[in-house]
Design an enzyme around this catalytic site. Structure first.
Site, PDB file in Angstrom:
ATOM      1  N   ASN A 130       0.827  -0.958   0.080  1.00  0.00           N
ATOM      2  CA  ASN A 130      -0.711  -0.016  -0.226  1.00  0.00           C
ATOM      3  C   ASN A 130       1.165   1.378   0.165  1.00  0.00           C
ATOM      4  OD1 ASN A 130      -0.240  -1.545   3.431  1.00  0.00           O
ATOM      5  ND2 ASN A 130      -0.865   0.589   3.796  1.00  0.00           N
ATOM      6  N   ASP A 131       0.711   1.984   0.724  1.00  0.00           N
ATOM      7  CA  ASP A 131       1.532   3.691   1.306  1.00  0.00           C
ATOM      8  C   ASP A 131       2.332   3.901   0.385  1.00  0.00           C
ATOM      9  OD1 ASP A 131      -0.916   3.354   2.405  1.00  0.00           O
ATOM     10  OD2 ASP A 131      -0.433   4.855   4.403  1.00  0.00           O
ATOM     11  N   TYR A 147       4.296   1.842  10.726  1.00  0.00           N
ATOM     12  CA  TYR A 147       3.403   2.270   9.722  1.00  0.00           C
ATOM     13  C   TYR A 147       4.004   3.980   8.690  1.00  0.00           C
ATOM     14  CZ  TYR A 147      -0.766   0.641  11.628  1.00  0.00           C
ATOM     15  OH  TYR A 147      -1.696  -0.258  12.311  1.00  0.00           O
ATOM     16  N   ARG A 186      -0.380   9.582  13.030  1.00  0.00           N
ATOM     17  CA  ARG A 186       0.304   8.872  12.221  1.00  0.00           C
ATOM     18  C   ARG A 186       0.883   9.877  10.814  1.00  0.00           C
ATOM     19  NH1 ARG A 186      -4.472   5.930  12.509  1.00  0.00           N
ATOM     20  NH2 ARG A 186      -5.560   6.343  10.373  1.00  0.00           N
ATOM     21  N   ASP A 187       1.835   8.764  10.504  1.00  0.00           N
ATOM     22  CA  ASP A 187       2.508   9.406   8.659  1.00  0.00           C
ATOM     23  C   ASP A 187       3.694  10.599   9.040  1.00  0.00           C
ATOM     24  OD1 ASP A 187       0.310   7.113   8.390  1.00  0.00           O
ATOM     25  OD2 ASP A 187      -0.778   8.391   7.676  1.00  0.00           O
TER      26      ASP A 187
END
Length: 480
Positions: A37-38, A97, A155-156
Site C-alpha cells: 500500500n502506501d 506504519y 501517524r504518518d
C-alpha cells in the site's frame, strides 16, 4: 524460522521476478506476493531515487505492516525490491506504519510511526532509522506517544525545512470530537516540540487525516492529505476515502494556512490513495498507492496471492491554486518508437485501433458537432469507458462493463470547450489517464476476464472536426 526472515523473504521475492501472471503489470511497481500500500520514504540519495512502500509479505491482509525498498536512477530500471523494515520490538510490534525519508550528513534516514497496542489501546511513537546494507537500522524515538488532546490515530510524519530548521507534519484525530487535523513539530536543541494544529477554513472535515505532505511551489504552500469520513458529492469525493490538497501560505508563527483554496482531489479515479511527494532539483515527484482502504474485495488478485500497485511517478505543477499532474518525463523512455501508430482523421464519428500489451495513447480531439464523446478500452465484450458530455462539461469514468473487480462510475467537472486532450497509459490491469494536459488525472484498476489485448474505440454522437494522436507500445520496468 523467524516470522520476518529477511534473507528467506528477499530470496522469495527475487525468485518471483520477472512477474508473469497476466494480471501483473509491466510498468507499475508491485510485488510477486503479499499486499502493498502506501509509498513511503521517497528520497534522493547517492545519485538514486529511493522508494519505500508498505508491504505485508505474509499475506493479503492489512496487518504485519513492513517496509519494502527499491531504488532507481531513471524510473525505468529498478533494483529488485527487498524487505527493509519489519516489526521487531515493543515499540512497533503491531506494525511499521507510514513515514518519510531524509538525508543527514550523506546518510539516508527514515522517520516512521511505530504502532503498538496495549489492552486494545493504540500507542503511536515517531522513530528515526538509518538505511544501510538493504535494511533500516532503527534508532531514536523522538515522540514517544500521541500529543495531548488527540487519539491514538496519530501517524504518518513528513519532514520539511523552513528558516533553516526542520519540522514534521503529522496526521491526527482530535480526542474531543473525533475529527481530523494535522499538527506540526519543530526540531530544537532539546528535541522535537509540538507547535500545535495547522488552522484552516475547512471546518469539520472528516474523522481522520492521514498521510500529510507539505510541499512548496514557489511562494505557495500545498498541504496534501487524505481525509476520511467525507460525504460523497455529485462531482467529487466519490471514493470511500479521498486524497487531495489545499494551496495557500503557511505561517509557522500563527500556525495558520492563510488564504487557502478549497479542498481539491489529486485523482478522480477509483484507485488512488496515500500519495507521497519528493521535492528534488525543482521537481515535485509523486507516487500514489493504486488501491483503496476497506475495499479489498474489489481486487481479485488476492486469490493469486498478491494485491495492489503503486502509480507511475508523476510530476506536479501548481497553476492558479490547482495542481496539474503529468507522467514524469522519464516515462517517455518506455516508448518503443518503431511501434508508433499515427492517427490523423477529419470529419469522423468513430475510429478504432488495436492496442499493444502495454500502451500509451495520446488523443487530441476537435469535437466539432459532437456533444458526447466516448473513449473506450475494449477487452472483447468488456469495456472501460471515458465519456465526455459537452453540455454538462463533465467526464465520466464507467467500469460497469468489466466483470471482475470493482465497478461503478466516477464523474467530475472538466472544461474542454471545443478541444479534448487525453493521455492514457494502459498496463495489464492499471490504467492511468490524464485530461486536458494534466488538469485532472484518474487511476483505475481493471481485471479483464480474458487474456486479450485491448482495443481503443472513439465514438461520438455527431461529427468530430478532427482527431489526431499517437499510440505507442510501452516496454516494462527492468529489475536487476
Amino acid at each position: 524460522m523467524e516470522k520476518f526472515d529477511k534473507k528467506a523473504i528477499d530470496e522469495q521475492v527475487r525468485a518471483g521476478f520477472p512477474l508473469e501472471h497476466r494480471w501483473h503489470n509491466k510498468f507499475h511497481l508491485e510485488m510477486p506476493f503479499g499486499l502493498i500500500n502506501d509509498p513511503n520514504g521517497l528520497t534522493f540519495s547517492d545519485g538514486k531515487y529511493h522508494i519505500f512502500f508498505q508491504w505485508n509479505p505474509l499475506g493479503c491482509e492489512h496487518k504485519n505492516k513492513c517496509w519494502a525498498h527499491t531504488e532507481t536512477r531513471d524510473f525505468i530500471h529498478y533494483a529488485v525490491p527487498q524487505l527493509a523494515m519489519w516489526p521487531s520490538d515493543e515499540h512497533d510490534k503491531d506494525g511499521c506504519y507510514s513515514g518519510c525519508g531524509t538525508v543527514e550528513d550523506g546518510q539516508l534516514r527514515v522517520l516512521y510511526t511505530c504502532n503498538r497496542k496495549e489492552d486494545g489501546v493504540r500507542i503511536p511513537a515517531q522513530r528515526f532509522g538509518s538505511y544501510k546494507g538493504g535494511q533500516v537500522k532503527k534508532e531514536e524515538i523522538i515522540v514517544a506517544d500521541k500529543a495531548e488532546g488527540y487519539t491514538g490515530h496519530f501517524r504518518d510524519p513528513y519532514i520539511f525545512t523552513r528558516r533553516g530548521k526542520r519540522y514534521f507534519i503529522i496526521g491526527a484525530q482530535r480526542e474531543a470530537d473525533e475529527t481530523g487535523t494535522v499538527l506540526i513539530y519543530e526540531e530544537g536543541a532539546e528535541g522535537w516540540k509540538c507547535l500545535g494544529e495547522v488552522k484552516n477554513r475547512l471546518g469539520e472535515f472528516g474523522y481522520m487525516w492521514e498521510c500529510p505532505n507539505l510541499v512548496q511551489f514557489g511562494s505557495y504552500d500545498v498541504l496534501i492529505f487524505c481525509p476520511q469520513g467525507l460525504d460523497e458529492r455529485a462531482f467529487d469525493r466519490q471514493n470511500i476515502y479521498q486524497a487531495g490538497y489545499i494551496a495557500g501560505h503557511l505561517s509557522l508563527d500563527s500556525m495558520d494556512m492563510m488564504q487557502h483554496t478549497k479542498f481539491q482531489e489529486l485523482d478522480k479515479g477509483f484507485d488512488f490513495y496515500a500519495p507521497q511527494v519528493l521535492s528534488h532539483e525543482g521537481r515535485q515527484l509523486l507516487f500514489g498507492w493504486m488501491g483503496m482502504p476497506d475495499k479489498d474485495g474489489e481486487y481479485p488478485t488476492k486469490e493469486q496471492g498478491w494485491m495492489y500497485s503503486l502509480t507511475m511517478p508523476r510530476e506536479l505543477r501548481l497553476r492558479q491554486g490547482h495542481i496539474y499532474s503529468r507522467p514524469a518525463r522519464e516515462m517517455k523512455d518506455l516508448r518503443i518508437q518503431e511501434t508508433a501508430v499515427e492517427m490523423e482523421s477529419e470529419a469522423l464519428t468513430e475510429i478504432a485501433r488495436p492496442l499493444f500489451d502495454g500502451s500509451e495513447i495520446l488523443l487530441d480531439i476537435e469535437m466539432g458537432e459532437a456533444k458526447e464523446l466516448v473513449v473506450a478500452l475494449k477487452y472483447g465484450t468488456e469495456s472501460l469507458l471515458f465519456i465526455y458530455d459537452r453540455r454538462e462539461q463533465t467526464m465520466s469514468i464507467d467500469r460497469n462493463g468489466m466483470r471482475n473487480g470493482g465497478r461503478g462510475i466516477r464523474r467530475f467537472k472538466l472544461f474542454a470547450d471545443t478541444k479534448l486532450f487525453l493521455q492514457i497509459f494502459v498496463d495489464k490491469t492499471a490504467v492511468e489517464a490524464f485530461f486536458q494536459h494534466g488538469e485532472e488525472a484518474a487511476s483505475i484498476l481493471v481485471f479483464p476476464e480474458k487474456n486479450i489485448q485491448p482495443e481503443l474505440q472513439v465514438t461520438a454522437d455527431g461529427e468530430m472536426m478532427s482527431l489526431s494522436g499517437k499510440i505507442w507500445e510501452l516496454d516494462g520496468y527492468w529489475y536487476r
